[in-house]
Design a protein around this motif. Structure first.
Motif, PDB file in Angstrom:
ATOM      1  N   ALA A 112       0.871  -1.241   0.005  1.00 32.84           N
ATOM      2  CA  ALA A 112      -0.113   0.025   0.058  1.00 32.84           C
ATOM      3  C   ALA A 112       0.855   1.132   0.000  1.00 32.84           C
ATOM      4  N   GLY A 113       1.900   1.308   0.708  1.00 32.38           N
ATOM      5  CA  GLY A 113       2.914   2.372   0.832  1.00 32.38           C
ATOM      6  C   GLY A 113       3.510   2.498  -0.644  1.00 32.38           C
ATOM      7  N   ALA A 114       3.785   1.553  -1.601  1.00 33.87           N
ATOM      8  CA  ALA A 114       4.239   1.536  -2.780  1.00 33.87           C
ATOM      9  C   ALA A 114       3.178   2.171  -3.712  1.00 33.87           C
ATOM     10  N   ARG A 115       1.936   1.723  -3.689  1.00 30.49           N
ATOM     11  CA  ARG A 115       0.951   2.064  -4.341  1.00 30.49           C
ATOM     12  C   ARG A 115       0.676   3.458  -4.099  1.00 30.49           C
ATOM     13  N   GLY A 116       0.754   3.995  -2.872  1.00 27.05           N
ATOM     14  CA  GLY A 116       0.556   5.380  -2.249  1.00 27.05           C
ATOM     15  C   GLY A 116       1.408   6.432  -3.087  1.00 27.05           C
ATOM     16  N   LEU A 117       2.809   5.831  -3.342  1.00 25.12           N
ATOM     17  CA  LEU A 117       3.741   6.606  -3.849  1.00 25.12           C
ATOM     18  C   LEU A 117       3.442   6.871  -5.302  1.00 25.12           C
ATOM     19  N   TYR A 118       3.036   5.738  -5.894  1.00 25.01           N
ATOM     20  CA  TYR A 118       2.718   5.918  -7.336  1.00 25.01           C
ATOM     21  C   TYR A 118       1.524   6.730  -7.447  1.00 25.01           C
ATOM     22  N   LEU A 119       0.394   6.629  -6.490  1.00 32.29           N
ATOM     23  CA  LEU A 119      -0.789   7.422  -6.763  1.00 32.29           C
ATOM     24  C   LEU A 119      -0.333   8.855  -6.504  1.00 32.29           C
ATOM     25  N   VAL A 165       1.374  10.078  -9.889  1.00 34.65           N
ATOM     26  CA  VAL A 165       0.389  10.440 -10.708  1.00 34.65           C
ATOM     27  C   VAL A 165      -0.666  11.503 -10.717  1.00 34.65           C
ATOM     28  N   SER A 166      -1.031  11.277  -9.329  1.00 36.52           N
ATOM     29  CA  SER A 166      -2.097  12.302  -8.765  1.00 36.52           C
ATOM     30  C   SER A 166      -1.797  13.753  -9.229  1.00 36.52           C
ATOM     31  N   LEU A 167      -0.633  14.020  -8.790  1.00 35.37           N
ATOM     32  CA  LEU A 167       0.153  15.338  -8.956  1.00 35.37           C
ATOM     33  C   LEU A 167       0.351  15.554 -10.488  1.00 35.37           C
ATOM     34  N   VAL A 224      -8.585  12.518 -20.741  1.00 37.19           N
ATOM     35  CA  VAL A 224      -8.832  12.680 -19.116  1.00 37.19           C
ATOM     36  C   VAL A 224      -9.737  11.468 -18.741  1.00 37.19           C
ATOM     37  N   ARG A 225     -10.595  10.890 -19.771  1.00 36.61           N
ATOM     38  CA  ARG A 225     -11.453   9.810 -19.582  1.00 36.61           C
ATOM     39  C   ARG A 225     -10.644   8.482 -19.463  1.00 36.61           C
ATOM     40  N   ARG A 226      -9.488   8.312 -20.183  1.00 37.14           N
ATOM     41  CA  ARG A 226      -8.824   7.227 -20.146  1.00 37.14           C
ATOM     42  C   ARG A 226      -7.969   7.189 -18.580  1.00 37.14           C
ATOM     43  N   PHE A 227      -7.795   8.405 -18.436  1.00 39.20           N
ATOM     44  CA  PHE A 227      -7.028   8.490 -17.020  1.00 39.20           C
ATOM     45  C   PHE A 227      -7.884   8.376 -15.836  1.00 39.20           C
ATOM     46  N   ALA A 228      -9.244   9.000 -15.877  1.00 41.87           N
ATOM     47  CA  ALA A 228     -10.304   8.328 -14.969  1.00 41.87           C
ATOM     48  C   ALA A 228     -10.652   7.009 -14.991  1.00 41.87           C
ATOM     49  N   THR A 229     -10.562   6.200 -16.308  1.00 45.14           N
ATOM     50  CA  THR A 229     -10.936   5.131 -16.304  1.00 45.14           C
ATOM     51  C   THR A 229      -9.692   4.156 -15.622  1.00 45.14           C
ATOM     52  N   LEU A 230      -8.637   4.357 -15.915  1.00 40.12           N
ATOM     53  CA  LEU A 230      -7.363   3.801 -15.161  1.00 40.12           C
ATOM     54  C   LEU A 230      -7.655   3.873 -13.727  1.00 40.12           C
ATOM     55  N   THR A 231      -8.062   4.878 -13.205  1.00 38.80           N
ATOM     56  CA  THR A 231      -8.535   4.908 -11.876  1.00 38.80           C
ATOM     57  C   THR A 231      -9.560   4.074 -11.384  1.00 38.80           C
ATOM     58  N   ARG A 232     -10.488   4.008 -12.136  1.00 41.38           N
ATOM     59  CA  ARG A 232     -11.580   3.226 -11.630  1.00 41.38           C
ATOM     60  C   ARG A 232     -11.135   1.571 -11.789  1.00 41.38           C
ATOM     61  N   TRP A 233     -10.243   1.122 -12.546  1.00 40.67           N
ATOM     62  CA  TRP A 233      -9.687  -0.097 -12.739  1.00 40.67           C
ATOM     63  C   TRP A 233      -8.778  -0.196 -11.597  1.00 40.67           C
ATOM     64  N   MET A 280      -5.336  16.353  -7.622  1.00 45.43           N
ATOM     65  CA  MET A 280      -4.088  16.969  -7.387  1.00 45.43           C
ATOM     66  C   MET A 280      -4.029  17.647  -6.044  1.00 45.43           C
ATOM     67  N   THR A 281      -4.821  17.842  -5.321  1.00 46.41           N
ATOM     68  CA  THR A 281      -4.899  18.543  -3.798  1.00 46.41           C
ATOM     69  C   THR A 281      -5.010  17.533  -2.716  1.00 46.41           C
ATOM     70  N   LEU A 282      -6.487  17.233  -2.420  1.00 45.08           N
ATOM     71  CA  LEU A 282      -6.692  16.331  -1.133  1.00 45.08           C
ATOM     72  C   LEU A 282      -6.251  14.901  -1.643  1.00 45.08           C
ATOM     73  N   GLY A 283      -6.585  14.498  -2.714  1.00 49.28           N
ATOM     74  CA  GLY A 283      -6.269  13.170  -3.573  1.00 49.28           C
ATOM     75  C   GLY A 283      -4.797  12.814  -3.141  1.00 49.28           C
ATOM     76  N   PHE A 284      -3.939  13.988  -3.511  1.00 46.25           N
ATOM     77  CA  PHE A 284      -2.311  13.899  -3.512  1.00 46.25           C
ATOM     78  C   PHE A 284      -2.084  13.644  -1.825  1.00 46.25           C
ATOM     79  N   VAL A 285      -2.700  14.481  -0.966  1.00 46.07           N
ATOM     80  CA  VAL A 285      -2.320  14.540   0.470  1.00 46.07           C
ATOM     81  C   VAL A 285      -2.652  13.193   0.951  1.00 46.07           C
ATOM     82  N   ILE A 286      -3.717  12.638   0.529  1.00 43.71           N
ATOM     83  CA  ILE A 286      -4.079  11.200   1.121  1.00 43.71           C
ATOM     84  C   ILE A 286      -3.188  10.087   0.638  1.00 43.71           C
TER      85      ILE A 286
END
Length: 425
Positions: free
Chosen positions: A12-19, A22-24, A57-66, A118-124
């Motif tokens: 989860a730490g590695a995934r958080g770093l990736y997110l 990517v989020s930012l 943007v939709r592809r990016f959002a769809t990747l996030t959904r997956w 890019m703001t709250l999602g990045f912080v979390i």
């Protein structure tokens, strides 16, 4: 159990770093491009760039959904409106596509999500790797790194510990271990929270779901009318086949029998000849009736199911056809019938129009969906259009809320994919 907890926490730490990265980075780039592109619509340039950017943007959002479903078991449905099946081409088509995207509420919710991401999602997202990294920093201080830092200045603060000696560095390492343990427990929860935040904007709203339900009702109403029209046409075909085929032969056989009755004593040889002709007519009438019944509902479909019925279809084709069936049960009779005739029509098209010499049929059931793929190595160029056999297949499947997709570049190969939602017994 402990090793599993450690593994999940570190993952989860590695995934958080990736997110976090990517989020930012991804959100900022796409948001800026989208805003600039939409602003350029007034100059005409944005009409061509906006659909491209919004598609990204939709592809990016769809990747996030997956990722939400795979990494945190958070399901985020797609809220986008369906694209027309036969969109216009050229400048007019581009303007219409740009207009459709901008009128879709999901487009603006995607842009809102980019801001939040890019703001709250990045912080979390950055907290999980920060907990692990900060813990590692405490251990590094305890290994002697604190000393040159202290000699270069006045020491370093690790949380609330002022590291000025080996003992305080050891305390920092102990506190760092606490941060690591905390991370092992909360990191998966934080990653899930990141995706739950995304779901608030990426999932369909109540109004979107109502609109989707209204569209589905309209589509079912349309397919119901198609089904009624198709049934009426089928009844007319059966009536015509009976009138022109078996009925005509039976009438002729009845007349022959009347003639035989009149001449059997006067001309036995002629009567015997006519009896043979009547027997031939009766056999041909029986064959036509069997073909007619097979066209209404093949006996092999009723007795042995869709898999064997499709195999029987393949055996009657003049080209080599490979059939792969994986069905652990049987669907409703109406669904099997629709699927059977859809496959039959597709195979006929492949042989008659595509001029294929090799066909592959795959039939399987997964996730509540009957999926059928028919692929041929013909000349390609098939499309779903008014008056084509594929449009008839689409209407047939639409009666059961099924869908049809066609991939057929010029030169081939052609793949026709059918999906019907159903459960197997």
């Amino acid at each position: 159990m402990k090793s599993s907890r450690v593994g999940r926490g570190l993952l989860a730490g590695a995934r958080g770093l990736y997110l976090a990265i990517v989020s930012l980075a991804g959100s900022i780039v796409l948001f800026v491009l989208a805003v600039v592109s939409i602003a350029l619509i007034l100059l005409g340039i944005g009409v061509f760039t906006t659909p491209v950017v919004l598609a990204a943007v939709r592809r990016f959002a769809t990747l996030t959904r997956w990722q939400a479903g795979q990494w945190a078991d958070v399901r985020i449905p797609l809220p986008y409106r369906e694209e027309p099946k036969n969109p216009r081409r050229g400048v007019v088509g581009q303007v219409e596509r740009c207009s459709r995207l901008l009128k879709d509420p999901a487009t603006w919710r995607d842009l809102e999500w980019l801001l939040v991401n890019m703001t709250l999602g990045f912080v979390i997202a950055v907290i999980p790797p920060a907990l692990i990294g900060y813990a590692a920093h405490g251990w590094v201080l305890a290994l002697g790194v604190w000393k040159p830092i202290y000699e270069a200045g006045n020491g370093e603060w690790f949380a609330f510990i002022h590291v000025t000696s080996q003992s305080s560095a050891n305390a920092a390492a102990a506190l760092g271990t606490g941060f690591l343990v905390l991370g092992l427990f909360v990191n998966p929860l934080l990653v899930r929270a990141h995706f739950l935040l995304a779901r608030t904007l990426l999932a369909p709203t109540a109004s979107m779901r109502e609109r989707e339900l209204a569209l589905r009702v309209d589509r079912l109403e349309e397919t119901r009318h198609d089904a009624v029209d198709t049934s009426a046409a089928e009844l007319r075909r059966i009536e015509r086949d009976l009138h022109d085929g078996a009925q005509a032969r039976l009438v002729a056989m009845g007349m022959d029998l009347g003639t035989i009755e009149a001449i059997v004593e006067k001309n036995p040889a002629k009567a015997k000849e006519m009896i043979a002709k009547a027997r031939q007519n009766s056999g041909e009438a029986l064959n036509e009736l069997r073909d007619l019944v097979r066209g209404i509902h093949p006996p092999v479909l009723a007795e042995r199911g869709l898999g064997d019925a499709v195999r029987a279809l393949a055996l009657r084709l003049p080209v080599r056809t490979d059939v792969d069936v994986e069905l652990p049960g049987r669907a409703d009779a109406s669904v099997e019938s629709a699927a059977y005739f859809a496959v039959s029509e597709t195979l006929t098209n492949a042989v008659k129009y595509a001029e294929a010499d090799r066909i592959w049929v795959d039939v399987h059931h997964a996730q509540g969906m009957l999926r059928i793929a028919v692929t041929d190595n013909g000349r390609g160029g098939a499309s779903i259009g008014a008056g084509s056999g594929l449009s008839g297949i689409e209407r047939r499947l639409g009666t059961f809320d099924g869908v049809l997709a066609v991939s057929s570049p010029v030169g081939g190969p052609t793949m026709v994919t059918m999906e019907i939602p159903c459960e197997l017994s």
